[in-house]
Design a protein around this motif. Structure first.
Motif, PDB file in Angstrom:
ATOM      1  N   GLY A  42     -20.302 -43.359  13.933  1.00 37.63           N
ATOM      2  CA  GLY A  42     -20.206 -42.295  12.941  1.00 37.63           C
ATOM      3  C   GLY A  42     -21.557 -41.965  12.327  1.00 37.63           C
ATOM      4  O   GLY A  42     -21.904 -40.790  12.152  1.00 37.63           O
ATOM      5  N   GLY A  43     -22.339 -43.004  12.012  1.00 37.86           N
ATOM      6  CA  GLY A  43     -23.662 -42.765  11.435  1.00 37.86           C
ATOM      7  C   GLY A  43     -24.585 -42.050  12.391  1.00 37.86           C
ATOM      8  O   GLY A  43     -25.284 -41.087  12.014  1.00 37.86           O
ATOM      9  N   LEU A  44     -24.613 -42.482  13.647  1.00 39.64           N
ATOM     10  CA  LEU A  44     -25.476 -41.835  14.632  1.00 39.64           C
ATOM     11  C   LEU A  44     -25.027 -40.398  14.888  1.00 39.64           C
ATOM     12  O   LEU A  44     -25.856 -39.496  15.046  1.00 39.64           O
ATOM     13  N   GLY A  45     -23.704 -40.198  14.914  1.00 38.52           N
ATOM     14  CA  GLY A  45     -23.198 -38.853  15.134  1.00 38.52           C
ATOM     15  C   GLY A  45     -23.563 -37.902  14.005  1.00 38.52           C
ATOM     16  O   GLY A  45     -24.016 -36.778  14.246  1.00 38.52           O
ATOM     17  N   LEU A  46     -23.386 -38.351  12.756  1.00 34.91           N
ATOM     18  CA  LEU A  46     -23.730 -37.491  11.619  1.00 34.91           C
ATOM     19  C   LEU A  46     -25.225 -37.230  11.545  1.00 34.91           C
ATOM     20  O   LEU A  46     -25.663 -36.135  11.161  1.00 34.91           O
ATOM     21  N   SER A  47     -26.029 -38.244  11.885  1.00 38.09           N
ATOM     22  CA  SER A  47     -27.484 -38.056  11.826  1.00 38.09           C
ATOM     23  C   SER A  47     -27.970 -37.075  12.881  1.00 38.09           C
ATOM     24  O   SER A  47     -28.948 -36.353  12.655  1.00 38.09           O
ATOM     25  N   SER A  48     -27.311 -37.043  14.042  1.00 42.07           N
ATOM     26  CA  SER A  48     -27.800 -36.204  15.138  1.00 42.07           C
ATOM     27  C   SER A  48     -27.176 -34.812  15.142  1.00 42.07           C
ATOM     28  O   SER A  48     -27.869 -33.819  15.371  1.00 42.07           O
ATOM     29  N   ILE A  49     -25.870 -34.731  14.896  1.00 48.12           N
ATOM     30  CA  ILE A  49     -25.204 -33.424  14.986  1.00 48.12           C
ATOM     31  C   ILE A  49     -24.597 -33.013  13.646  1.00 48.12           C
ATOM     32  O   ILE A  49     -23.818 -32.059  13.582  1.00 48.12           O
ATOM     33  N   GLY A  50     -24.947 -33.737  12.575  1.00 39.69           N
ATOM     34  CA  GLY A  50     -24.385 -33.407  11.266  1.00 39.69           C
ATOM     35  C   GLY A  50     -24.743 -32.008  10.811  1.00 39.69           C
ATOM     36  O   GLY A  50     -23.902 -31.286  10.267  1.00 39.69           O
ATOM     37  N   SER A  51     -25.987 -31.604  11.036  1.00 36.42           N
ATOM     38  CA  SER A  51     -26.418 -30.276  10.601  1.00 36.42           C
ATOM     39  C   SER A  51     -25.642 -29.185  11.340  1.00 36.42           C
ATOM     40  O   SER A  51     -25.177 -28.215  10.724  1.00 36.42           O
ATOM     41  N   LEU A  52     -25.471 -29.350  12.650  1.00 35.75           N
ATOM     42  CA  LEU A  52     -24.725 -28.364  13.438  1.00 35.75           C
ATOM     43  C   LEU A  52     -23.267 -28.320  12.996  1.00 35.75           C
ATOM     44  O   LEU A  52     -22.688 -27.242  12.818  1.00 35.75           O
ATOM     45  N   MET A  53     -22.665 -29.491  12.796  1.00 35.83           N
ATOM     46  CA  MET A  53     -21.273 -29.538  12.385  1.00 35.83           C
ATOM     47  C   MET A  53     -21.100 -28.947  10.989  1.00 35.83           C
ATOM     48  O   MET A  53     -20.126 -28.237  10.710  1.00 35.83           O
ATOM     49  N   GLY A  54     -22.068 -29.243  10.097  1.00 32.72           N
ATOM     50  CA  GLY A  54     -21.995 -28.684   8.746  1.00 32.72           C
ATOM     51  C   GLY A  54     -22.070 -27.173   8.753  1.00 32.72           C
ATOM     52  O   GLY A  54     -21.355 -26.493   7.999  1.00 32.72           O
ATOM     53  N   GLY A  55     -22.931 -26.601   9.620  1.00 29.92           N
ATOM     54  CA  GLY A  55     -23.032 -25.148   9.721  1.00 29.92           C
ATOM     55  C   GLY A  55     -21.735 -24.523  10.195  1.00 29.92           C
ATOM     56  O   GLY A  55     -21.307 -23.477   9.689  1.00 29.92           O
ATOM     57  N   THR A 176     -29.749 -28.506  -5.653  1.00 34.39           N
ATOM     58  CA  THR A 176     -30.780 -27.469  -5.757  1.00 34.39           C
ATOM     59  C   THR A 176     -31.063 -26.785  -4.419  1.00 34.39           C
ATOM     60  O   THR A 176     -31.833 -25.838  -4.367  1.00 34.39           O
ATOM     61  N   GLU A 177     -30.461 -27.260  -3.356  1.00 34.42           N
ATOM     62  CA  GLU A 177     -30.732 -26.716  -2.024  1.00 34.42           C
ATOM     63  C   GLU A 177     -29.718 -25.617  -1.699  1.00 34.42           C
ATOM     64  O   GLU A 177     -28.630 -25.576  -2.271  1.00 34.42           O
ATOM     65  N   PRO A 178     -30.084 -24.720  -0.772  1.00 31.04           N
ATOM     66  CA  PRO A 178     -29.108 -23.722  -0.299  1.00 31.04           C
ATOM     67  C   PRO A 178     -27.895 -24.426   0.316  1.00 31.04           C
ATOM     68  O   PRO A 178     -27.994 -25.562   0.790  1.00 31.04           O
ATOM     69  N   ALA A 179     -26.758 -23.729   0.344  1.00 31.56           N
ATOM     70  CA  ALA A 179     -25.497 -24.362   0.746  1.00 31.56           C
ATOM     71  C   ALA A 179     -25.570 -24.965   2.149  1.00 31.56           C
ATOM     72  O   ALA A 179     -25.229 -26.139   2.356  1.00 31.56           O
ATOM     73  N   GLN A 180     -26.034 -24.161   3.123  1.00 23.88           N
ATOM     74  CA  GLN A 180     -26.046 -24.664   4.497  1.00 23.88           C
ATOM     75  C   GLN A 180     -27.004 -25.829   4.647  1.00 23.88           C
ATOM     76  O   GLN A 180     -26.675 -26.842   5.286  1.00 23.88           O
ATOM     77  N   ALA A 181     -28.206 -25.713   4.045  1.00 29.84           N
ATOM     78  CA  ALA A 181     -29.174 -26.806   4.127  1.00 29.84           C
ATOM     79  C   ALA A 181     -28.661 -28.041   3.398  1.00 29.84           C
ATOM     80  O   ALA A 181     -28.851 -29.178   3.853  1.00 29.84           O
TER      81      ALA A 181
END
Length: 371
Positions: A42-55, A176-181
């Motif tokens: 789970g940690g490796l998955g979130l670290s690698s594809i977390g940004s894509l999944m969050g978008g 303080t960051e934009p939603a997607q970031a």
């Protein structure tokens, strides 16, 4: 009685006992290894594809929550939106779910291998017995499990506190960051924390895996009496006996065929029987039978004799008599001395004629004495 029985079980489990346990679904397992694998995955998955999944999840939420008043009042449209949003969310989470599923399945397989048993699916109502439950709680295994749970809690709590202290400002700055970031950053931070926790659980699993294997084998230990009974059952099995008998016959036949090449003569029926004899006047009192057989075995004896240039003599009554009254390694019966002597004399004359290039002598008539 249970303690006395446990003291008697001092022998390692036999392969048969281990196989029976596996058929019942009993294999070594480590919950810490499985937990560490899932958390690390789970940690490796979130670290690698977390940004894509969050978008993808952010886009799904925007689409799902963008509707007018008319649509909000239309139950059919809202159900369609719910269905569409759920499908998008599942699609966005599919890579992560697949990774977690693979970790959850492969980690136990790495320790105990693949096994499937219908017996393991049968409910054991004995586990609902409170007395048995108390006995398990206060047993040596229960104490070990309690110590493992405390160690697991302390290690995970310590790692969690250290990660929160180190990343406190990063977590606090997400607002303080934009939603997607912010979503991508948050998932990356969660992934980093899970990797740290997974590493801590992995350290516990390094200790737990050998301990689980030891406990598994200890639980399957056998007494000397059980091992003796198992050997009796195995040795007494008709299938095992039949297999051993076939192997012994095959080995004996192989040794017998090797002796044909050393024989002085093979007496034939001519096709149904074949008996190979060897005679060494310096060491033997009488010729001995080194090979014999009927039908296909007789054919094979003749083939080997021809291959090694062993003399073949056709004497049906003598071949049948030798086959019926002699076993491998036996001397020929005294009443057949004269008939066999004629055969051996003929063979020696035949060998001499071949060496000198002379015509082969005529085979004498071989007759058996009347009983």
């Amino acid at each position: 009685m249970a303690e006395a029985d446990a003291r008697e079980r001092t022998e390692s489990p036999t392969p048969k006992r281990l196989e029976e346990a596996r058929k019942k679904g009993q294999v070594p397992r480590s919950r810490d290894l499985a937990a560490a694998a899932v958390v690390l995955a789970g940690g490796l998955g979130l670290s690698s594809i977390g940004s894509l999944m969050g978008g993808r999840l952010l886009s799904m939420m925007r689409d799902a929550l963008s509707f007018g008043r008319a649509e909000a009042l239309d139950s059919t449209q809202m159900l369609l939106r719910l269905h569409h949003g759920a499908a998008q969310g599942l699609w966005a989470a599919t890579p992560m779910l697949a990774l977690l599923l693979a970790a959850a399945v492969l980690a136990p397989l790495a320790l105990g291998g693949w096994t499937f048993s219908t017996e393991a699916l049968v409910p054991d109502f004995g586990r609902l017995n409170p007395i048995s439950g108390l006995a398990r709680m206060f047993s040596v295994r229960g104490v070990i499990e309690l110590c493992k749970s405390l160690a697991r809690f302390l290690v995970v709590a310590l790692v969690g506190v250290l990660v929160l202290r180190k990343e406190f400002h990063s977590f606090a700055g997400l607002s303080t960051e934009p939603a997607q970031a912010a979503i991508g950053h948050a998932l990356w931070l969660v992934g980093t924390a899970l990797i740290a926790l997974g590493g801590a659980l992995g350290a516990i699993a390094v200790v737990d895996v050998p301990l689980s294997i030891w406990q598994y084998h200890k639980g399957l230990r056998m007494s000397r009496e059980e091992i003796r009974e198992e050997h009796k059952q195995t040795d007494g099995s008709p299938e095992i006996k039949s297999r051993v008998r076939r192997m012994q016959q095959a080995q004996a036949r192989k040794r017998m065929m090797q002796e044909v090449a050393k024989a002085d003569v093979v007496i034939t029926n001519p096709t149904h029987y074949a008996v190979a004899l060897r005679y060494d006047e310096q060491r033997m009192r009488a010729p001995i039978v080194v090979a014999k057989g009927r039908e296909l075995i007789a054919l094979r004896i003749r083939e080997i004799a021809i291959e090694h240039k062993v003399a073949l003599v056709e004497a049906p009554p003598l071949a049948r008599a030798l086959h019926a009254h002699c076993e491998l390694g036996d001397e020929i019966p005294a009443r057949l001395y004269a008939a066999v002597a004629k055969v051996l004399t003929y063979v020696y004359h035949l060998k001499t004629a071949r060496r000198q290039g002379a015509p082969a002598p005529l085979q004498p008539s071989i007759e058996l004495p009347d009983d």
